[in-house]
Design a protein around this motif. Sequence first.
Motif, PDB file in Angstrom:
ATOM      1  N   GLY A  91       0.644   3.568 -10.890  1.00  8.53           N
ATOM      2  CA  GLY A  91       0.616   2.905 -12.193  1.00  8.53           C
ATOM      3  C   GLY A  91      -0.772   2.920 -12.786  1.00  8.53           C
ATOM      4  O   GLY A  91      -1.572   3.827 -12.533  1.00  8.53           O
ATOM      5  N   ALA A  92      -1.076   1.904 -13.529  1.00  6.97           N
ATOM      6  CA  ALA A  92      -2.371   1.784 -14.188  1.00  6.97           C
ATOM      7  C   ALA A  92      -3.502   1.703 -13.170  1.00  6.97           C
ATOM      8  O   ALA A  92      -3.326   1.203 -12.059  1.00  6.97           O
ATOM      9  CB  ALA A  92      -2.387   0.533 -15.062  1.00  6.97           C
ATOM     10  N   LYS A  93      -4.655   2.198 -13.556  1.00  3.01           N
ATOM     11  CA  LYS A  93      -5.832   2.156 -12.686  1.00  3.01           C
ATOM     12  C   LYS A  93      -6.107   0.723 -12.216  1.00  3.01           C
ATOM     13  O   LYS A  93      -6.453   0.492 -11.060  1.00  3.01           O
ATOM     14  CB  LYS A  93      -7.030   2.715 -13.447  1.00  3.01           C
ATOM     15  CG  LYS A  93      -8.267   2.863 -12.621  1.00  3.01           C
ATOM     16  CD  LYS A  93      -9.374   3.513 -13.442  1.00  3.01           C
ATOM     17  CE  LYS A  93     -10.634   3.653 -12.616  1.00  3.01           C
ATOM     18  NZ  LYS A  93     -11.719   4.265 -13.406  1.00  3.01           N
ATOM     19  N   TYR A  94      -5.921  -0.238 -13.114  1.00  2.00           N
ATOM     20  CA  TYR A  94      -6.180  -1.647 -12.793  1.00  2.00           C
ATOM     21  C   TYR A  94      -5.348  -2.122 -11.609  1.00  2.00           C
ATOM     22  O   TYR A  94      -5.826  -2.865 -10.757  1.00  2.00           O
ATOM     23  CB  TYR A  94      -5.926  -2.533 -14.006  1.00  2.00           C
ATOM     24  CG  TYR A  94      -6.232  -3.987 -13.737  1.00  2.00           C
ATOM     25  CD1 TYR A  94      -7.523  -4.467 -13.862  1.00  2.00           C
ATOM     26  CD2 TYR A  94      -5.244  -4.871 -13.320  1.00  2.00           C
ATOM     27  CE1 TYR A  94      -7.834  -5.791 -13.588  1.00  2.00           C
ATOM     28  CE2 TYR A  94      -5.531  -6.198 -13.036  1.00  2.00           C
ATOM     29  CZ  TYR A  94      -6.832  -6.651 -13.176  1.00  2.00           C
ATOM     30  OH  TYR A  94      -7.133  -7.959 -12.892  1.00  2.00           O
ATOM     31  N   THR A  95      -4.090  -1.703 -11.549  1.00  2.00           N
ATOM     32  CA  THR A  95      -3.186  -2.231 -10.524  1.00  2.00           C
ATOM     33  C   THR A  95      -3.233  -1.449  -9.211  1.00  2.00           C
ATOM     34  O   THR A  95      -2.744  -1.938  -8.194  1.00  2.00           O
ATOM     35  CB  THR A  95      -1.727  -2.259 -11.023  1.00  2.00           C
ATOM     36  OG1 THR A  95      -1.300  -0.925 -11.320  1.00  2.00           O
ATOM     37  CG2 THR A  95      -1.572  -3.152 -12.235  1.00  2.00           C
ATOM     38  N   ARG A  96      -3.810  -0.272  -9.198  1.00  2.00           N
ATOM     39  CA  ARG A  96      -3.762   0.594  -8.010  1.00  2.00           C
ATOM     40  C   ARG A  96      -4.264  -0.067  -6.738  1.00  2.00           C
ATOM     41  O   ARG A  96      -3.727   0.183  -5.665  1.00  2.00           O
ATOM     42  CB  ARG A  96      -4.537   1.882  -8.257  1.00  2.00           C
ATOM     43  CG  ARG A  96      -3.773   2.814  -9.137  1.00  2.00           C
ATOM     44  CD  ARG A  96      -4.434   4.156  -9.284  1.00  2.00           C
ATOM     45  NE  ARG A  96      -3.784   4.838 -10.405  1.00  2.00           N
ATOM     46  CZ  ARG A  96      -4.396   5.615 -11.251  1.00  2.00           C
ATOM     47  NH1 ARG A  96      -5.675   5.873 -11.116  1.00  2.00           N
ATOM     48  NH2 ARG A  96      -3.735   6.163 -12.240  1.00  2.00           N
ATOM     49  N   HIS A  97      -5.290  -0.882  -6.860  1.00  2.00           N
ATOM     50  CA  HIS A  97      -5.850  -1.529  -5.671  1.00  2.00           C
ATOM     51  C   HIS A  97      -5.488  -3.010  -5.605  1.00  2.00           C
ATOM     52  O   HIS A  97      -6.117  -3.770  -4.879  1.00  2.00           O
ATOM     53  CB  HIS A  97      -7.367  -1.340  -5.643  1.00  2.00           C
ATOM     54  CG  HIS A  97      -7.747   0.109  -5.627  1.00  2.00           C
ATOM     55  ND1 HIS A  97      -7.546   0.910  -4.520  1.00  2.00           N
ATOM     56  CD2 HIS A  97      -8.257   0.909  -6.581  1.00  2.00           C
ATOM     57  CE1 HIS A  97      -7.948   2.138  -4.799  1.00  2.00           C
ATOM     58  NE2 HIS A  97      -8.372   2.168  -6.040  1.00  2.00           N
ATOM     59  N   ARG A  98      -4.478  -3.382  -6.378  1.00  2.00           N
ATOM     60  CA  ARG A  98      -4.038  -4.779  -6.415  1.00  2.00           C
ATOM     61  C   ARG A  98      -2.538  -4.876  -6.136  1.00  2.00           C
ATOM     62  O   ARG A  98      -1.859  -5.761  -6.646  1.00  2.00           O
ATOM     63  CB  ARG A  98      -4.359  -5.392  -7.781  1.00  2.00           C
ATOM     64  CG  ARG A  98      -5.849  -5.526  -8.056  1.00  2.00           C
ATOM     65  CD  ARG A  98      -6.081  -5.986  -9.499  1.00  2.00           C
ATOM     66  NE  ARG A  98      -7.462  -6.335  -9.724  1.00  2.00           N
ATOM     67  CZ  ARG A  98      -8.400  -5.487 -10.146  1.00  2.00           C
ATOM     68  NH1 ARG A  98      -8.092  -4.222 -10.372  1.00  2.00           N
ATOM     69  NH2 ARG A  98      -9.641  -5.889 -10.327  1.00  2.00           N
TER      70      ARG A  98
END
Length: 82
Positions: free
Chosen positions: A36-43
């Motif tokens: 998904g979005a870069k923001y969610t990749r590590h979350r």
Amino acid sequence: MDEYYIYIVECSDGSLYTGYAADVKERVKKHNAGLGAKYTRHRIPVTLRYQESFATKSEAMKREIAIKKLSRKQKMLLIGDE
């Protein structure tokens, strides 16, 4: 008739992410697969907390922008958590 959606997911760190999609269920799956979005990749994992439907992509995108401008407290009120 196509439908478009805005959605709010809660990330594993407790942060909120707002986006738009034609298929929210598939979009959440992509987020959780790290695609998904870069923001969610590590979350990940993310959990769907809220969604709204719209007749056009333009309406959904305008609503997404409006929601992104809200404070966290306002977003929590929107999803019914405060």
